[in-house]
Write a protein that holds these residues in place. Structure first.
Motif, mmCIF file in Angstrom:
data_model
loop_
_atom_site.group_PDB
_atom_site.id
_atom_site.type_symbol
_atom_site.label_atom_id
_atom_site.label_comp_id
_atom_site.label_asym_id
_atom_site.label_seq_id
_atom_site.Cartn_x
_atom_site.Cartn_y
_atom_site.Cartn_z
ATOM 1 N N ASN A 61 0.762 -1.292 0.099
ATOM 2 C CA ASN A 61 -0.025 0.025 -0.138
ATOM 3 C C ASN A 61 0.793 1.390 0.214
ATOM 4 N N ARG A 64 2.387 1.685 -3.544
ATOM 5 C CA ARG A 64 1.296 2.147 -4.334
ATOM 6 C C ARG A 64 1.023 3.807 -4.239
ATOM 7 N N LYS A 67 3.474 5.773 -5.453
ATOM 8 C CA LYS A 67 3.089 5.738 -7.103
ATOM 9 C C LYS A 67 2.164 6.805 -7.588
ATOM 10 N N HIS A 68 0.977 6.398 -7.271
ATOM 11 C CA HIS A 68 -0.354 6.893 -7.603
ATOM 12 C C HIS A 68 -0.595 8.352 -6.985
#
Ligand code: SAM
Length: 250
Positions: A61, A64, A67-68
């Motif tokens: 998590n 992620r 990254k996002h």
């Protein structure tokens, strides 16, 4: 580039030895037991298709969210302090219902950064410049922009990504040190991994501690021994303390 977190078993000191054993040609790179991903981060890009995987969902998590949702994560982190009281609060808050992935990632990041040896259990009492840590996430966001991030058990991952042109780097919990990781890893998991690697279509590089049982398990493969310093022993005793690790290849 450097990783953005610490993690038990991180390959900062061994990554050069690992990367220099990469085959000349491969088209997909898969880091099966990703952790803090030192080997992935050792180059701007290994090949067009890169996969980072770990079974620990808090860690995935966090990757992620970097990254996002990097700016949102940075904003969440900018309100957080390096303090024992907050550390104890974060330990409980990571798993409560109702918080968002970004809030969970921020708490997990602070637990890693402010704990002793990144164990996320005990407060580390270390002075850290949180602003520098938070700013560095932008570099990681860029590096991860084309990396596929997975949260699977290794055998499911291998089934999906193994191809003749694949290179898998595998750094499982070492035999005898499994208790230090949140994700359980048992003797049967070491055997399960061995079974998967015996039928692999692609190439693999596997790191392990120098252990008789592991040597026996992989006796059909090429095994090289490398010596490296123990970070902790050198830090506290001022002496270099070397121990052997295995790099196993097909
Ligand atoms: C030795 S660490 C990896 C260190 C990493 N190479 C680095 O440089 O930071 C092992 C990792 O395997 C993960 N893991 C444990 N069981 C797993 C499983 N069944 N499938 C995939 N990953 C697993 C742990 O969560 C841990 O992050």
């Amino acid at each position: 580039m450097n990783s953005f977190i610490g993690w038990i078993g991180g390959k900062r000191l061994l990554r050069k030895e690992i990367v220099k054993r990469f085959p000349d040609s491969f088209n997909r790179y898969i880091e099966v037991f990703g952790g803090e991903a030192w080997t992935l981060f050792s180059k701007d890009r290994h090949v067009e298709m890169e996969v980072y995987n770990d079974y620990n969902s808090d860690l995935v998590n966090l990757f992620r969210c970097v990254k996002h949702h990097c700016p949102e994560l940075q904003r969440e982190l900018s309100y957080m302090l390096n303090s024992r009281e907050l550390f104890d609060d974060f330990k409980g808050q990571c798993y409560i219902k109702g918080i968002t992935d970004i809030q969970r990632a921020a708490r997990f990041f602070m637990l890693i950064k402010t704990s002793y040896g990144a164990d996320i259990k005990s407060f580390g009492c270390v002075k850290r410049n949180t602003a520098v840590m938070i700013e560095y996430l932008q570099e990681i966001e860029k590096r991860l922009s084309k990396v596929v991030i997975e949260n699977r058990d290794f055998s499911d991952l291998i089934k999906v990504y193994d191809k003749p042109d694949a290179l898998l780097y595998l750094d499982p919990p070492y035999h005898g040190t499994e208790k230090y990781y949140q994700a359980q890893f048992k003797k049967e998991d070491h055997i399960r991994l061995n079974v998967e690697l015996k039928k692999l279509k692609g190439r693999f590089i596997l790191s392990y501690n120098d252990d008789e049982w592991i040597r026996e398990l992989y006796s059909d493969f090429r095994i090289e021994t490398v010596n490296r310093n123990s970070n902790l022993v050198s830090r506290y005793s001022n002496k270099s303390h070397k121990y052997a690790e295995l790099i196993i290849m097909n």
